[in-house]
Write an enzyme that holds these catalytic residues in place. Structure first.
Site, PDB file in Angstrom:
ATOM      1  N   TRP A  25       2.446   3.914  -3.130  1.00  0.00           N
ATOM      2  CA  TRP A  25       3.415   3.312  -2.220  1.00  0.00           C
ATOM      3  C   TRP A  25       4.858   3.642  -2.567  1.00  0.00           C
ATOM      4  O   TRP A  25       5.727   3.536  -1.710  1.00  0.00           O
ATOM      5  CB  TRP A  25       3.221   1.798  -2.215  1.00  0.00           C
TER       6      TRP A  25
ATOM      7  N   TYR B 120      -0.957   9.961  -4.711  1.00  0.00           N
ATOM      8  CA  TYR B 120      -1.063   8.780  -3.841  1.00  0.00           C
ATOM      9  C   TYR B 120      -0.271   7.593  -4.384  1.00  0.00           C
ATOM     10  O   TYR B 120      -0.264   7.368  -5.592  1.00  0.00           O
ATOM     11  CB  TYR B 120      -2.538   8.377  -3.703  1.00  0.00           C
TER      12      TYR B 120
HETATM   13  N1  LIG Z   1      -9.841  -2.975  -7.407  1.00  0.00           N
HETATM   14  C1  LIG Z   1      -8.990  -2.652  -6.434  1.00  0.00           C
HETATM   15  N2  LIG Z   1      -8.196  -1.566  -6.547  1.00  0.00           N
HETATM   16  C2  LIG Z   1      -7.332  -1.265  -5.561  1.00  0.00           C
HETATM   17  C3  LIG Z   1      -7.255  -2.056  -4.381  1.00  0.00           C
HETATM   18  C4  LIG Z   1      -8.123  -3.174  -4.266  1.00  0.00           C
HETATM   19  O1  LIG Z   1      -8.127  -3.888  -3.244  1.00  0.00           O
HETATM   20  N3  LIG Z   1      -8.959  -3.449  -5.311  1.00  0.00           N
HETATM   21  N4  LIG Z   1      -6.363  -1.708  -3.389  1.00  0.00           N
HETATM   22  C5  LIG Z   1      -6.063  -0.285  -3.267  1.00  0.00           C
HETATM   23  C6  LIG Z   1      -4.986  -0.051  -2.312  1.00  0.00           C
HETATM   24  S1  LIG Z   1      -5.292  -0.588  -0.713  1.00  0.00           S
HETATM   25  C7  LIG Z   1      -3.845   0.620  -2.609  1.00  0.00           C
HETATM   26  S2  LIG Z   1      -2.754   0.999  -1.341  1.00  0.00           S
HETATM   27  C8  LIG Z   1      -3.564   1.083  -3.978  1.00  0.00           C
HETATM   28  C9  LIG Z   1      -2.089   0.984  -4.384  1.00  0.00           C
HETATM   29  O2  LIG Z   1      -1.840   1.826  -5.455  1.00  0.00           O
HETATM   30  P1  LIG Z   1      -0.362   2.360  -5.776  1.00  0.00           P
HETATM   31  O3  LIG Z   1       0.419   2.543  -4.522  1.00  0.00           O
HETATM   32  O4  LIG Z   1      -0.508   3.517  -6.688  1.00  0.00           O
HETATM   33  O5  LIG Z   1       0.226   1.120  -6.578  1.00  0.00           O
HETATM   34  P2  LIG Z   1       1.726   0.709  -6.897  1.00  0.00           P
HETATM   35  O6  LIG Z   1       1.628  -0.323  -7.974  1.00  0.00           O
HETATM   36  O7  LIG Z   1       2.445   0.331  -5.653  1.00  0.00           O
HETATM   37  O8  LIG Z   1       2.322   2.023  -7.553  1.00  0.00           O
HETATM   38  C10 LIG Z   1       3.504   2.623  -7.175  1.00  0.00           C
HETATM   39  C11 LIG Z   1       4.180   3.211  -8.414  1.00  0.00           C
HETATM   40  O9  LIG Z   1       5.282   3.982  -7.999  1.00  0.00           O
HETATM   41  C12 LIG Z   1       6.413   3.684  -8.821  1.00  0.00           C
HETATM   42  N5  LIG Z   1       7.603   3.924  -8.000  1.00  0.00           N
HETATM   43  C13 LIG Z   1       8.198   3.088  -7.117  1.00  0.00           C
HETATM   44  N6  LIG Z   1       9.235   3.701  -6.521  1.00  0.00           N
HETATM   45  C14 LIG Z   1       9.316   4.935  -7.027  1.00  0.00           C
HETATM   46  C15 LIG Z   1      10.215   6.029  -6.791  1.00  0.00           C
HETATM   47  O10 LIG Z   1      11.141   5.972  -5.997  1.00  0.00           O
HETATM   48  N7  LIG Z   1       9.971   7.172  -7.507  1.00  0.00           N
HETATM   49  C16 LIG Z   1       8.965   7.269  -8.420  1.00  0.00           C
HETATM   50  N8  LIG Z   1       8.812   8.419  -9.053  1.00  0.00           N
HETATM   51  N9  LIG Z   1       8.138   6.239  -8.657  1.00  0.00           N
HETATM   52  C17 LIG Z   1       8.296   5.082  -7.968  1.00  0.00           C
HETATM   53  C18 LIG Z   1       6.225   2.242  -9.233  1.00  0.00           C
HETATM   54  O11 LIG Z   1       6.931   1.962 -10.429  1.00  0.00           O
HETATM   55  C19 LIG Z   1       4.712   2.159  -9.375  1.00  0.00           C
HETATM   56  O12 LIG Z   1       4.286   2.429 -10.679  1.00  0.00           O
HETATM   57  O13 LIG Z   1      -4.378   0.351  -4.911  1.00  0.00           O
HETATM   58  C20 LIG Z   1      -5.758   0.415  -4.594  1.00  0.00           C
HETATM   59  N10 LIG Z   1      -6.527  -0.154  -5.681  1.00  0.00           N
HETATM   60  N1  LIG Z   2       1.370  -9.533  -1.470  1.00  0.00           N
HETATM   61  C1  LIG Z   2       0.798  -8.351  -1.247  1.00  0.00           C
HETATM   62  N2  LIG Z   2       0.469  -7.994   0.024  1.00  0.00           N
HETATM   63  C2  LIG Z   2      -0.124  -6.802   0.264  1.00  0.00           C
HETATM   64  C3  LIG Z   2      -0.381  -5.878  -0.779  1.00  0.00           C
HETATM   65  C4  LIG Z   2      -0.022  -6.275  -2.113  1.00  0.00           C
HETATM   66  O1  LIG Z   2      -0.239  -5.529  -3.089  1.00  0.00           O
HETATM   67  N3  LIG Z   2       0.554  -7.509  -2.291  1.00  0.00           N
HETATM   68  N4  LIG Z   2      -0.957  -4.660  -0.508  1.00  0.00           N
HETATM   69  C5  LIG Z   2      -0.904  -4.160   0.862  1.00  0.00           C
HETATM   70  C6  LIG Z   2      -1.899  -3.093   1.072  1.00  0.00           C
HETATM   71  S1  LIG Z   2      -1.564  -1.549   0.405  1.00  0.00           S
HETATM   72  C7  LIG Z   2      -3.037  -3.251   1.779  1.00  0.00           C
HETATM   73  S2  LIG Z   2      -4.098  -1.927   1.989  1.00  0.00           S
HETATM   74  C8  LIG Z   2      -3.364  -4.543   2.419  1.00  0.00           C
HETATM   75  C9  LIG Z   2      -4.840  -4.886   2.202  1.00  0.00           C
HETATM   76  O2  LIG Z   2      -5.276  -5.817   3.103  1.00  0.00           O
HETATM   77  P1  LIG Z   2      -6.756  -6.385   2.961  1.00  0.00           P
HETATM   78  O3  LIG Z   2      -7.678  -5.305   2.603  1.00  0.00           O
HETATM   79  O4  LIG Z   2      -7.079  -7.153   4.178  1.00  0.00           O
HETATM   80  O5  LIG Z   2      -6.530  -7.396   1.742  1.00  0.00           O
HETATM   81  P2  LIG Z   2      -7.411  -7.992   0.555  1.00  0.00           P
HETATM   82  O6  LIG Z   2      -6.504  -8.971  -0.108  1.00  0.00           O
HETATM   83  O7  LIG Z   2      -8.030  -6.943  -0.273  1.00  0.00           O
HETATM   84  O8  LIG Z   2      -8.598  -8.737   1.284  1.00  0.00           O
HETATM   85  C10 LIG Z   2      -8.411  -9.860   2.119  1.00  0.00           C
HETATM   86  C11 LIG Z   2      -9.514 -10.870   1.862  1.00  0.00           C
HETATM   87  O9  LIG Z   2     -10.786 -10.310   2.215  1.00  0.00           O
HETATM   88  C12 LIG Z   2     -11.775 -11.095   1.581  1.00  0.00           C
HETATM   89  N5  LIG Z   2     -12.979 -10.278   1.395  1.00  0.00           N
HETATM   90  C13 LIG Z   2     -13.197  -9.350   0.449  1.00  0.00           C
HETATM   91  N6  LIG Z   2     -14.441  -8.825   0.595  1.00  0.00           N
HETATM   92  C14 LIG Z   2     -15.008  -9.435   1.652  1.00  0.00           C
HETATM   93  C15 LIG Z   2     -16.267  -9.312   2.319  1.00  0.00           C
HETATM   94  O10 LIG Z   2     -17.156  -8.559   1.938  1.00  0.00           O
HETATM   95  N7  LIG Z   2     -16.460 -10.079   3.428  1.00  0.00           N
HETATM   96  C16 LIG Z   2     -15.518 -10.929   3.888  1.00  0.00           C
HETATM   97  N8  LIG Z   2     -15.779 -11.595   5.002  1.00  0.00           N
HETATM   98  N9  LIG Z   2     -14.335 -11.089   3.271  1.00  0.00           N
HETATM   99  C17 LIG Z   2     -14.076 -10.343   2.171  1.00  0.00           C
HETATM  100  C18 LIG Z   2     -11.171 -11.523   0.256  1.00  0.00           C
HETATM  101  O11 LIG Z   2     -11.459 -12.901   0.024  1.00  0.00           O
HETATM  102  C19 LIG Z   2      -9.695 -11.234   0.404  1.00  0.00           C
HETATM  103  O12 LIG Z   2      -8.857 -12.319   0.045  1.00  0.00           O
HETATM  104  O13 LIG Z   2      -2.570  -5.590   1.855  1.00  0.00           O
HETATM  105  C20 LIG Z   2      -1.170  -5.279   1.873  1.00  0.00           C
HETATM  106  N10 LIG Z   2      -0.440  -6.480   1.551  1.00  0.00           N
HETATM  107 MO   LIG Z   3      -3.405  -0.231   0.597  1.00  0.00          MO
END
Ligand SMILES: Nc1nc2c(c(=O)[nH]1)N[C@H]1C(S)=C(S)[C@@H](COP(=O)(O)OP(=O)(O)OC[C@H]3O[C@@H](n4cnc5c(=O)[nH]c(N)nc54)[C@H](O)[C@@H]3O)O[C@H]1N2
Ligand SMILES: Nc1nc2c(c(=O)[nH]1)N[C@H]1C(S)=C(S)[C@@H](COP(=O)(O)OP(=O)(O)OC[C@H]3O[C@@H](n4cnc5c(=O)[nH]c(N)nc54)[C@H](O)[C@@H]3O)O[C@H]1N2
Ligand SMILES: [Mo]
Length: 766
Positions: free
Chosen positions: A111, A109
């Site tokens: 991005w 998994y």
């Molecule tokens: N506590 C907490 N944890 C969370 C979340 C949260 O809200 N709270 N959010 C979750 C969510 S929604 C998501 S989507 C995940 C994201 O989790 P990930 O998608 O695993 O996070 P990234 O840091 O984008 O990791 C991508 C990795 O791929 C590598 N990479 C980039 N391009 C390439 C390529 O072309 N080839 C190879 N081999 N590697 C590459 C980058 O260097 C990087 O290390 O995290 C989750 N974790």
């Molecule tokens: N700059 C930047 N943008 C991103 C990403 C990134 O890594 N960096 N990741 C992307 C990805 S993979 C994803 S999945 C999306 C995630 O998109 P979201 O899941 O919507 O993003 P978050 O920042 O986790 O949460 C948004 C807000 O929800 C509020 N929140 C948290 N828990 C609760 C709750 O229980 N109740 C209420 N009412 N509010 C709450 C928090 O204050 C937080 O700031 O973002 C995407 N956009």
């Molecule tokens: Mo995500």
């Protein structure tokens, strides 16, 4: 030579580069550009590149599976590509012969990077499919609970997301926008596959000018920037508020009975529950006040406003990354059904405005150019967030969407394009689970924690070193991505790496079909050119010259589910009844204690009103970071500028900081019974008392690489978060369900070592 700038694309935006230069700048037509990744070619960022194939010393010396507790601790030995290809091919062969393909976990998994050909997930999945298959993962960290519940009650999550109407439509029709979890502009910097024009800032301004009123229901005021009513809510309790809003409408007979009768099933059961007819507990605003912390008169007033204006009720994805996260979306749909505006322009519900740039775009979804992944002969899967459970309990059973499955016995973990030591919860538990497989292979660009803890690390090139085809759903463009420079040191694209291994396994032809990367890109372009209805595409050479093609706009519907509302018989929903299932017989028949047959308030596994709060009285939210994408480029100057004393800042309310003698900028220790990390305090009056916010993505930096480590030094919230399922229905992550305590850290401050290189057996030079 052509003097015009050429393009490259990141998830964070379109970039321009002058020929002959390596200076990257935002696309000149971007109305709200950001600076993420502009410094990706800097010395600081390059310093952490994986330069050559690197093998853990103990893995080379011993049989696979011996000394796996030394992962993350031992030196690496750099080897030539030929040797690396041989080693990986032989190990894959051994494990497939001895244990079969269902002992390879290739969920992988993450991005990765933008670009349709060099898409790491497509590459690794095609490769493993050619080898006979792999155990895959289902759903996402983003909206795993939503993915499983929504098809039962309305329609699949993606289908709904694609139908979210445009911001312009909202500006025209929506008079009240109620945002659970806010609309953080911070998150709309991104689109999966590459943002084009960053449209949301202008869109929100336009809505303000058209007179739309915003209500931000979130513990954090800044979740909506600019003018909005702020209703702070205790984290994890939105379900109670939504039910109470529903109760208030029914009690005053302000709900839309016709809508319920015509478009929904189970409204009688919902009413009985909301009025407390069976459990003696009416879900009144008064009842909810104690749970949410929101005064009942505020709830009453909001309920009135919702039915007296055109109202969009939106929930962020964070709302369902929680214990019983399914209920948040089921309650949202239930509330929107009671209001009765589903299918009307500017009304109804949204499940993702404010999460990505693409949502609210005027462009319809069309599938873009694709790199074929082939067929996976292995059927076994896990819900993506169950990785530690799988590794720790081979043969153990789990339930998922009403059925029972068992965990495979994994010998090889193979990852490309993701960072589990960023994304997974309870990282100390993952460290323990990570010792189980016999071999861990990772393709990485940078020395992340996941790379450091692997046995075999293969250096991947970055997208600035590759030509590619850039496309993201609903971004309205096709981009000829051009390499800015050749790959650093020995780095290769994932495709070239997989080609090399496949040829050692005599599967080279199957993997490559005889095409070079360039030939694949042309092939994918031509296939798309035939298929797309979005533009008359020129031939490939002309496309390269143009650099970027704007696709014809195909408008999205004026309202989510508008067809269904207009003609419910001709456009039924893909649910068993064809209607919105406020009660689902299917889910009720699953007989799950943690996911009953209708939207229900269920106490989160931990929250501010649970007994555990006596010891850990702060709710930790780990939102998406402003200055980076997850953990990507955390070592860049742009991300590091957001840190204080090298640590990730944690937001604390004034009252909570004062009570603990913490001043702005102090280093604090954040801890619970799962782990502890250091962070730097940022004190604000715009955060609900009892809540702390620490963005994700600071590179994991344990004091020592051991599941018993006592301290993470950099501010990674995932040493604190809980690795439990949202419910036995979805098995999704509950990253936002987390209690902690915070104290000032007065000890000797350990240096951050997340951005150090691992040790090598020989001096390490470029
Ligand atoms: N506590 C907490 N944890 C969370 C979340 C949260 O809200 N709270 N959010 C979750 C969510 S929604 C998501 S989507 C995940 C994201 O989790 P990930 O998608 O695993 O996070 P990234 O840091 O984008 O990791 C991508 C990795 O791929 C590598 N990479 C980039 N391009 C390439 C390529 O072309 N080839 C190879 N081999 N590697 C590459 C980058 O260097 C990087 O290390 O995290 C989750 N974790
Ligand atoms: N700059 C930047 N943008 C991103 C990403 C990134 O890594 N960096 N990741 C992307 C990805 S993979 C994803 S999945 C999306 C995630 O998109 P979201 O899941 O919507 O993003 P978050 O920042 O986790 O949460 C948004 C807000 O929800 C509020 N929140 C948290 N828990 C609760 C709750 O229980 N109740 C209420 N009412 N509010 C709450 C928090 O204050 C937080 O700031 O973002 C995407 N956009
Ligand atoms: Mo995500």
């Amino acid at each position: 030579m052509d003097k015009r700038p050429f393009f490259t694309l990141g998830h964070w935006g379109l970039r321009e580069v002058e020929p002959g230069s390596t200076e990257i700048r935002p696309w000149q037509a971007d109305s709200d550009p950001n600076s993420i990744g502009l410094d990706q070619l800097s010395v600081d960022v390059d310093r952490l590149r994986v330069l050559r194939p690197s093998i853990r010393e103990g893995w080379l010396k011993n049989d696979p599976g011996v000394g796996t507790a030394n992962r993350g601790l031992e030196k690496f030995v750099e080897v030539p590509w030929d040797e690396a290809f041989e080693l990986v091919a032989a190990e894959l062969n051994r494990v497939i012969q001895q244990h079969g393909n269902s002992s390879i976990y290739g969920g992988s998994y993450g991005w990765g990077s933008a670009g349709r050909f060099h898409h790491a997930q497509s590459q690794i999945h095609r490769f493993l499919n050619v080898l006979g298959g792999y155990v895959k993962s289902r759903d996402s960290y983003s909206y795993g609970a939503g993915s499983v519940i929504m098809p039962h009650i309305v329609a699949p999550m993606e289908k709904l997301l694609y139908q979210h109407s445009s911001w312009d439509t909202l500006a025209e029709h929506t008079r009240l926008f109620v945002a659970f979890g806010g609309l953080p502009l911070r998150n709309t910097q991104m689109s999966a596959g590459g943002a084009g024009n960053h449209r949301v800032s202008d869109a929100l301004t336009k809505m303000h000018l058209s007179g739309t009123r915003f209500v931000n229901i979130s513990p954090l005021r800044e979740d909506i920037e600019g003018d909005a009513e702020w209703i702070p809510i205790r984290p994890g309790t939105d379900v109670a508020l939504m039910l109470a809003l529903g109760n208030a409408l029914i009690a005053k007979r302000l709900h839309d009975e016709n809508f319920l009768q015509q478009f929904c099933t189970g409204s009688d059961k919902v009413k009985r529950y909301l009025l407390g007819e069976d459990d003696g507990c009416p879900k009144t605003p008064q009842w909810a006040e104690d749970i949410t912390g929101i005064p009942s008169d505020v709830t009453e007033k909001l309920a009135m406003q919702m039915v007296t204006s055109r109202t969009m009720i939106n929930a962020s994805w964070s709302l369902q990354r929680q214990s019983h996260g399914e209920q948040a979306y089921w309650s949202l749909v239930t509330l929107a059904s009671l209001v009765g505006q589903i299918g009307l322009p500017g009304g109804g519900f949204g499940i993702g405005y404010g999460t990505l740039n693409s949502i609210g775009s005027p462009e319809a979804n069309m599938s873009g150019p694709r790199f074929p992944q082939g067929r996976n002969a292995v059927e076994q899967f896990i819900p993506v967030a169950r990785i530690s459970d799988m590794l720790l309990n081979p043969g153990g059973s789990f339930s998922y969407d009403g059925a029972s499955y068992s965990y495979p016995d994994i010998k090889i973990v193979y990852w490309a394009g993701g960072n589990p030591f960023h994304h997974h919860q309870d990282l100390k538990r993952l460290m323990r689970a990570w010792q189980k497989p016999e071999t861990i292979i990772v393709h990485e660009q940078y020395w992340t924690a996941t790379a450091k803890a692997a046995d075999i690390v293969l250096p991947a090139s970055i997208s600035l070193e590759r030509d590619d085809l850039g496309y993201a759903s609903r971004e309205g463009q096709l981009v000829a991505m051009r390499a800015v420079r050749p790959p650093l040191a020995q780095a290769k694209s994932d495709y070239d790496i997989f080609s090399g291994i496949a040829s050692r396994l005599h599967l080279g032809q199957q993997f490559t079909e005889g095409r070079s990367p360039e030939e694949w890109i042309v092939h994918m372009y031509e296939e798309y050119r035939q298929r797309t209805k979005l533009a008359e595409l020129p031939d490939y050479r002309q496309f390269l010259k143009l650099g970027r093609i704007e696709l014809q706009q195909q408008s999205v519907p004026t309202a989510l589910l508008s067809d269904f509302r207009r003609k419910p018989e001709r456009s039924p929903l893909p649910t068993p009844s064809g209607k919105i299932e406020l009660f689902s017989q299917t889910i009720d028949d699953f007989a799950l204690r943690d996911c009953p047959g209708q939207a229900t308030w269920l106490e989160p596994i931990e929250w501010l009103k649970s007994p555990k709060a006596a010891k850990f009285p702060l709710h930790l939210l780990s939102q998406e970071p402003r200055n980076r994408l997850h953990s990507q480029l955390d070592h860049s100057a742009h991300s590091r500028m957001g840190k204080i004393k090298d640590r990730e800042p944690i937001l604390l309310s004034q009252g909570d900081a004062q009570a603990r003698g913490i001043a702005d900028g102090d280093i604090v220790r954040v801890f619970n019974d799962r782990g502890a990390c250091l962070a730097s305090a940022r004190i604000t009056s715009d955060l609900m008392h009892g809540v702390a916010v620490l963005a994700t993505g600071a590179w994991f930096d344990p004091f020592e690489w051991s599941p018993d480590t006592t301290l993470e030094k950099h501010g990674n919230p995932n040493v604190l978060t809980l690795d439990a399922p949202a419910s036995s229905l979805s098995q999704a992550t509950v990253a936002q369900t987390c209690l902690v305590e915070v104290e000032r850290f007065d000890g000797e401050l350990p240096a951050v070592t997340a951005f150090s290189l691992p040790n090598f057996d020989q001096e390490h030079t470029e």
